[in-house]
Design a protein around this motif. Structure first.
Motif, PDB file in Angstrom:
ATOM      1  N   LEU A  48      -4.570  -8.804   2.415  1.00  0.00           N
ATOM      2  CA  LEU A  48      -5.640  -8.884   3.407  1.00  0.00           C
ATOM      3  C   LEU A  48      -5.374  -9.927   4.482  1.00  0.00           C
ATOM      4  CD1 LEU A  48      -8.807  -8.421   1.152  1.00  0.00           C
ATOM      5  CD2 LEU A  48      -7.404  -6.699   2.314  1.00  0.00           C
ATOM      6  N   ASP A  49      -4.386 -10.784   4.253  1.00  0.00           N
ATOM      7  CA  ASP A  49      -3.993 -11.764   5.272  1.00  0.00           C
ATOM      8  C   ASP A  49      -2.855 -11.257   6.144  1.00  0.00           C
ATOM      9  OD1 ASP A  49      -5.858 -13.714   4.441  1.00  0.00           O
ATOM     10  OD2 ASP A  49      -4.509 -14.348   2.827  1.00  0.00           O
ATOM     11  N   GLY A  50      -2.366 -10.062   5.853  1.00  0.00           N
ATOM     12  CA  GLY A  50      -1.305  -9.476   6.668  1.00  0.00           C
ATOM     13  C   GLY A  50       0.097  -9.750   6.182  1.00  0.00           C
ATOM     14  N   GLU A  51       0.245 -10.359   5.003  1.00  0.00           N
ATOM     15  CA  GLU A  51       1.581 -10.595   4.454  1.00  0.00           C
ATOM     16  C   GLU A  51       2.150  -9.290   3.903  1.00  0.00           C
ATOM     17  OE1 GLU A  51       3.428 -13.405   4.510  1.00  0.00           O
ATOM     18  OE2 GLU A  51       1.844 -14.253   5.778  1.00  0.00           O
ATOM     19  N   VAL A  52       3.389  -8.991   4.285  1.00  0.00           N
ATOM     20  CA  VAL A  52       4.000  -7.707   3.941  1.00  0.00           C
ATOM     21  C   VAL A  52       5.184  -7.912   3.005  1.00  0.00           C
ATOM     22  CG1 VAL A  52       5.191  -5.671   4.848  1.00  0.00           C
ATOM     23  CG2 VAL A  52       3.285  -6.692   6.134  1.00  0.00           C
ATOM     24  N   ALA A  53       5.279  -7.063   1.996  1.00  0.00           N
ATOM     25  CA  ALA A  53       6.450  -7.016   1.112  1.00  0.00           C
ATOM     26  C   ALA A  53       6.906  -5.566   1.032  1.00  0.00           C
ATOM     27  CB  ALA A  53       6.108  -7.542  -0.276  1.00  0.00           C
ATOM     28  N   LEU A  54       8.224  -5.356   0.935  1.00  0.00           N
ATOM     29  CA  LEU A  54       8.780  -4.013   0.875  1.00  0.00           C
ATOM     30  C   LEU A  54       9.496  -3.782  -0.446  1.00  0.00           C
ATOM     31  CD1 LEU A  54      10.306  -3.600   4.469  1.00  0.00           C
ATOM     32  CD2 LEU A  54       7.997  -3.070   3.678  1.00  0.00           C
ATOM     33  N   HIS A  55       9.355  -2.566  -0.980  1.00  0.00           N
ATOM     34  CA  HIS A  55      10.052  -2.146  -2.186  1.00  0.00           C
ATOM     35  C   HIS A  55      10.969  -0.985  -1.812  1.00  0.00           C
ATOM     36  CE1 HIS A  55       7.505  -4.465  -5.028  1.00  0.00           C
ATOM     37  NE2 HIS A  55       6.566  -4.259  -4.110  1.00  0.00           N
ATOM     38  N   SER A  56      12.267  -1.196  -1.915  1.00  0.00           N
ATOM     39  CA  SER A  56      13.236  -0.172  -1.520  1.00  0.00           C
ATOM     40  C   SER A  56      13.272   0.968  -2.532  1.00  0.00           C
ATOM     41  CB  SER A  56      14.634  -0.775  -1.395  1.00  0.00           C
ATOM     42  OG  SER A  56      14.665  -1.730  -0.350  1.00  0.00           O
ATOM     43  N   LEU A  57      13.497   2.177  -2.008  1.00  0.00           N
ATOM     44  CA  LEU A  57      13.650   3.375  -2.810  1.00  0.00           C
ATOM     45  C   LEU A  57      15.068   3.899  -2.648  1.00  0.00           C
ATOM     46  CD1 LEU A  57      10.334   5.194  -1.811  1.00  0.00           C
ATOM     47  CD2 LEU A  57      10.723   3.785  -3.842  1.00  0.00           C
ATOM     48  N   PRO A  58      15.514   4.794  -3.530  1.00  0.00           N
ATOM     49  CA  PRO A  58      16.832   5.394  -3.337  1.00  0.00           C
ATOM     50  C   PRO A  58      16.931   6.100  -1.984  1.00  0.00           C
ATOM     51  CG  PRO A  58      16.022   5.846  -5.539  1.00  0.00           C
ATOM     52  CD  PRO A  58      14.888   5.212  -4.790  1.00  0.00           C
ATOM     53  N   GLY A  59      18.088   6.045  -1.365  1.00  0.00           N
ATOM     54  CA  GLY A  59      18.290   6.678  -0.077  1.00  0.00           C
ATOM     55  C   GLY A  59      18.000   8.166  -0.124  1.00  0.00           C
ATOM     56  N   GLY A  60      17.398   8.674   0.946  1.00  0.00           N
ATOM     57  CA  GLY A  60      17.082  10.091   1.006  1.00  0.00           C
ATOM     58  C   GLY A  60      15.781  10.472   0.334  1.00  0.00           C
ATOM     59  N   THR A  61      14.928   9.487   0.013  1.00  0.00           N
ATOM     60  CA  THR A  61      13.638   9.794  -0.606  1.00  0.00           C
ATOM     61  C   THR A  61      12.633  10.295   0.428  1.00  0.00           C
ATOM     62  OG1 THR A  61      13.952   8.164  -2.378  1.00  0.00           O
ATOM     63  CG2 THR A  61      11.698   8.857  -1.922  1.00  0.00           C
ATOM     64  N   ALA A  62      12.518   9.580   1.552  1.00  0.00           N
ATOM     65  CA  ALA A  62      11.565   9.917   2.624  1.00  0.00           C
ATOM     66  C   ALA A  62      10.144  10.057   2.074  1.00  0.00           C
ATOM     67  CB  ALA A  62      11.994  11.174   3.357  1.00  0.00           C
ATOM     68  N   PRO A  63       9.558   8.964   1.553  1.00  0.00           N
ATOM     69  CA  PRO A  63       8.216   9.053   0.969  1.00  0.00           C
ATOM     70  C   PRO A  63       7.163   9.359   2.029  1.00  0.00           C
ATOM     71  CG  PRO A  63       8.841   6.758   1.242  1.00  0.00           C
ATOM     72  CD  PRO A  63      10.057   7.572   1.573  1.00  0.00           C
ATOM     73  N   VAL A  64       6.145  10.107   1.633  1.00  0.00           N
ATOM     74  CA  VAL A  64       5.045  10.440   2.549  1.00  0.00           C
ATOM     75  C   VAL A  64       3.720  10.076   1.879  1.00  0.00           C
ATOM     76  CG1 VAL A  64       3.977  12.215   4.000  1.00  0.00           C
ATOM     77  CG2 VAL A  64       6.429  12.298   3.564  1.00  0.00           C
ATOM     78  N   GLY A  65       3.198  10.946   1.004  1.00  0.00           N
ATOM     79  CA  GLY A  65       1.912  10.668   0.382  1.00  0.00           C
ATOM     80  C   GLY A  65       1.990   9.573  -0.658  1.00  0.00           C
ATOM     81  N   ILE A  66       0.878   8.832  -0.821  1.00  0.00           N
ATOM     82  CA  ILE A  66       0.791   7.775  -1.823  1.00  0.00           C
ATOM     83  C   ILE A  66      -0.659   7.651  -2.267  1.00  0.00           C
ATOM     84  CG2 ILE A  66       0.485   5.915  -0.119  1.00  0.00           C
ATOM     85  CD1 ILE A  66       2.210   4.127  -1.975  1.00  0.00           C
ATOM     86  N   THR A  67      -0.843   7.316  -3.549  1.00  0.00           N
ATOM     87  CA  THR A  67      -2.175   7.123  -4.101  1.00  0.00           C
ATOM     88  C   THR A  67      -2.099   6.116  -5.234  1.00  0.00           C
ATOM     89  OG1 THR A  67      -4.151   8.309  -4.906  1.00  0.00           O
ATOM     90  CG2 THR A  67      -2.032   8.960  -5.834  1.00  0.00           C
ATOM     91  N   CYS A  68      -3.223   5.543  -5.591  1.00  0.00           N
ATOM     92  CA  CYS A  68      -3.278   4.613  -6.722  1.00  0.00           C
ATOM     93  C   CYS A  68      -3.806   5.364  -7.929  1.00  0.00           C
ATOM     94  CB  CYS A  68      -4.184   3.434  -6.391  1.00  0.00           C
ATOM     95  SG  CYS A  68      -4.264   2.194  -7.709  1.00  0.00           S
TER      96      CYS A  68
END
Length: 298
Positions: free
Chosen positions: A172-192
């Motif tokens: 909520l403070d705008g801090e960003v972290a990234l989690h890499s996926l295998p190449g060629g995944t091209a993620p689109v939809g996401i849900t919890c």
């Protein structure tokens, strides 16, 4: 792998084939709400198939993802650089973004009472209050194509980076972290999911992924290499439902990774958005101008 042809699918015609729909969400009024990307409209669909249509702005505004807001209204992204809000009575409010070429797409309600959204063309995450105050947070990667976004189990927002093969987290403070996926995944939809993990679909890899908040990743391949899974939503049962527009199917995955796939009755129906309706069934928007309701035997 289980494949079912007739799990209990009913189709409702809601628009012309040239109009959409694209996005779908359950409203607070026991109805489904849809975006018609091609005609610039929002539609309300009752459980018995009655349709009401409302303007989303100009005919060329291209509304895409829609979701329920904390204020009892429906909020949606418009490709023309606006965020829209529509009440269950059909009253529209439009909020212009500072950059009209930002191409907002994914949108969700955050734990702070505001709406959070992605901007595919600017590599930013946006936040808009229910009063229309807008702020932005830059992502630490260029050309990432941020797509869908969802509230996570940890008080943060999680989103897909389609062209960066990554899942992002923003607090909520705008801090960003990234989690890499295998190449060629091209993620689109996401849900919890109800299991406290983030579930997503890789449109290029033809897989469903499960990401824990600590970064632990599991992947589950689909039957058809060209399935092109697009959107995913979590059900109260613990399962997740997802669309496969390349395979003309809807899929369901259990928390332990068992996948069932259901052929849609109309060929080339182009399923995109998917939501759990107020009746507990999965509802998906078909770009041929229909909505499908899918149930299964527990």
């Amino acid at each position: 792998m289980q494949k079912t042809t007739h799990p209990g699918i009913r189709e409702f015609s809601v628009a012309g084939a040239e109009e959409g729909p694209y996005g779908i969400a359950a409203g607070p009024d026991d109805a489904l709400w849809l975006t018609f990307a091609q005609s610039g409209e929002i539609a309300r669909l009752t459980l018995d198939g009655q349709v009401s249509r409302y303007s989303a702005g100009s005919a060329s505004c291209r509304p895409t993802v829609i979701t329920r807001g904390p204020d009892g209204a429906l909020w949606f992204a418009r490709s023309d650089g606006h965020i829209g809000r529509i009440t269950t009575g059909g009253e529209l409010t439009e909020f212009a973004l500072p950059d009209l070429a930002a191409n907002p797409f994914g949108i969700c309600a955050g734990p702070d009472g505001a709406m959070w959204f992605t901007e595919m063309s600017t590599d930013r995450i946006g936040r808009i209050t229910v009063h229309g105050d807008i702020s932005h947070f830059a992502l630490p990667v260029a050309g990432a194509f941020p797509s869908f976004i969802t509230p996570g189990p940890d008080g943060a927002l999680w989103f897909t980076l389609n062209q960066a093969d990554a899942i992002g987290r923003i607090d909520l403070d705008g801090e960003v972290a990234l989690h890499s996926l295998p190449g060629g995944t091209a993620p689109v939809g996401i849900t919890c999911g109800s299991d406290g993990a983030l579930w997503f679909v890789g449109i290029a890899a033809g897989k469903v992924g499960r990401l824990e908040v600590d970064g632990t990743l599991r992947e589950f391949p689909l039957a058809a290499p060209g399935a092109k899974p697009h959107a995913i939503t979590a059900a109260p049962s613990g399962d997740c439902w997802f669309t496969q527009w390349g395979a003309n199917r809807v899929g369901r995955i259990t928390p332990d990774g068992h996948i069932a796939e259901y052929d849609l009755p109309t060929a080339g129906s182009e399923p995109h958005g998917i939501a759990i309706g107020p009746d507990g069934a999965a509802w998906t928007a078909l770009e041929i101008g229909s909505v499908a309701r899918i149930t299964h035997d527990h």
